[in-house]
Motif scaffolding. Structure first.
Motif, mmCIF file in Angstrom:
data_model
loop_
_atom_site.group_PDB
_atom_site.id
_atom_site.type_symbol
_atom_site.label_atom_id
_atom_site.label_comp_id
_atom_site.label_asym_id
_atom_site.label_seq_id
_atom_site.Cartn_x
_atom_site.Cartn_y
_atom_site.Cartn_z
ATOM 1 N N PHE A 116 17.115 8.719 -6.588
ATOM 2 C CA PHE A 116 16.447 7.528 -5.059
ATOM 3 C C PHE A 116 16.353 8.304 -3.984
ATOM 4 O O PHE A 116 15.666 8.417 -3.741
ATOM 5 C CB PHE A 116 17.219 6.130 -5.354
ATOM 6 N N THR A 117 17.263 9.175 -3.426
ATOM 7 C CA THR A 117 17.516 9.863 -2.768
ATOM 8 C C THR A 117 16.716 10.815 -2.667
ATOM 9 O O THR A 117 16.212 11.557 -1.616
ATOM 10 C CB THR A 117 18.650 10.149 -2.147
ATOM 11 N N SER A 118 16.698 11.094 -3.456
ATOM 12 C CA SER A 118 15.897 12.645 -3.846
ATOM 13 C C SER A 118 14.191 12.129 -3.238
ATOM 14 O O SER A 118 13.401 13.019 -3.388
ATOM 15 C CB SER A 118 15.602 13.476 -5.580
ATOM 16 N N LEU A 119 13.136 11.013 -3.901
ATOM 17 C CA LEU A 119 12.495 10.083 -4.032
ATOM 18 C C LEU A 119 11.728 10.317 -2.502
ATOM 19 O O LEU A 119 12.128 10.391 -1.176
ATOM 20 C CB LEU A 119 12.348 9.727 -4.815
ATOM 21 N N LYS A 120 10.891 11.013 -2.193
ATOM 22 C CA LYS A 120 10.113 10.836 -0.548
ATOM 23 C C LYS A 120 9.679 9.659 -0.227
ATOM 24 O O LYS A 120 9.206 9.509 0.800
ATOM 25 C CB LYS A 120 8.337 11.907 -0.477
ATOM 26 N N THR A 121 9.441 8.463 -1.187
ATOM 27 C CA THR A 121 9.696 6.955 -0.596
ATOM 28 C C THR A 121 10.671 6.824 -0.130
ATOM 29 O O THR A 121 11.059 4.827 0.105
ATOM 30 C CB THR A 121 8.938 6.218 -1.862
ATOM 31 N N PRO A 133 0.315 -1.299 0.436
ATOM 32 C CA PRO A 133 0.112 0.144 0.256
ATOM 33 C C PRO A 133 0.592 1.153 -0.312
ATOM 34 O O PRO A 133 0.586 2.433 -0.298
ATOM 35 C CB PRO A 133 -0.837 0.068 1.470
ATOM 36 N N LYS A 134 2.003 1.594 0.477
ATOM 37 C CA LYS A 134 2.783 1.988 0.327
ATOM 38 C C LYS A 134 3.360 2.204 -0.656
ATOM 39 O O LYS A 134 4.429 4.075 -1.241
ATOM 40 C CB LYS A 134 3.841 2.412 1.502
ATOM 41 N N ASP A 135 3.461 1.631 -1.765
ATOM 42 C CA ASP A 135 3.658 1.506 -3.781
ATOM 43 C C ASP A 135 3.377 2.335 -4.037
ATOM 44 O O ASP A 135 2.394 1.466 -4.661
ATOM 45 C CB ASP A 135 4.399 0.325 -3.913
ATOM 46 N N PRO A 136 3.529 3.590 -4.542
ATOM 47 C CA PRO A 136 2.326 4.158 -5.865
ATOM 48 C C PRO A 136 2.046 3.207 -7.266
ATOM 49 O O PRO A 136 1.143 3.813 -7.704
ATOM 50 C CB PRO A 136 3.206 5.685 -5.821
ATOM 51 N N GLY A 137 3.298 2.656 -7.402
ATOM 52 C CA GLY A 137 2.975 1.582 -8.260
ATOM 53 C C GLY A 137 1.657 1.151 -7.987
ATOM 54 O O GLY A 137 1.198 -0.013 -9.032
#
Length: 160
Positions: free
Chosen positions: A134-139, A22-26
């Motif tokens: 990757f490090t720039s993503l809020k996830t 559920p935490k994966d926007p995909g």
């Protein structure tokens, strides 16, 4: 690695079977193919039952062929394929890692630049760009450890 088939086998080692975090926007995925992509590609069945061969056909058509990966060193092709499948800015990273003009369009100049660069240097530059993304993503706080492990595995594959 020598071909799409080998790259797909390695990719599936990163992706695995069905997951719906559920935490994966995909959203729901099987063999790394999101439900949205599966439906757009004509698959109408349950995502838990997505055939591996269907995922492979989708991977070739959507994530391998558009980037002309048959034209690159197989180690480079796998790195790009894995990132294209996983998400990101592949053409921009391709150009940046190859030292080509960064315009987001893949064409003869980009292909030639990638072919001209030492594959191991390309792979190091490529994965540096990918890690910064990757490090720039809020996830990142949720999925970052898995992404970092994926890149570590890919670096090992690239050194083979």
């Amino acid at each position: 690695m020598t071909s799409f088939d080998d790259a797909f086998e390695a990719l599936i080692g990163n992706e695995g079977r069905y997951v719906d975090n559920p935490k994966d926007p995909g959203g729901a995925t099987c063999w790394g193919v999101t439900e949205r992509v599966a439906r757009a590609s004509g698959y109408a069945g349950p995502m838990t039952d997505l055939p591996r061969d269907t995922a492979k056909a989708i991977a070739k058509k959507l994530y391998w062929d558009p980037l002309h990966l048959d034209e690159f060193d197989p180690r480079v092709a796998f790195q790009v394929f894995d990132a294209n499948y996983n998400g990101g800015h592949c053409v921009i990273w391709l150009q940046g890692a190859a030292g080509a003009h960064v315009d987001g369009l893949i064409g003869p100049a980009t292909i030639a630049a990638v072919q001209a660069v030492d594959p191991l240097k390309f792979i190091l530059r490529w994965n540096a760009l990918r890690l910064r993304y990757f490090t720039s993503l809020k996830t990142f706080s949720t999925f970052g450890k898995g992404w970092a492990n994926r890149i570590a595995d890919n670096l090992t594959k690239g050194a083979s």
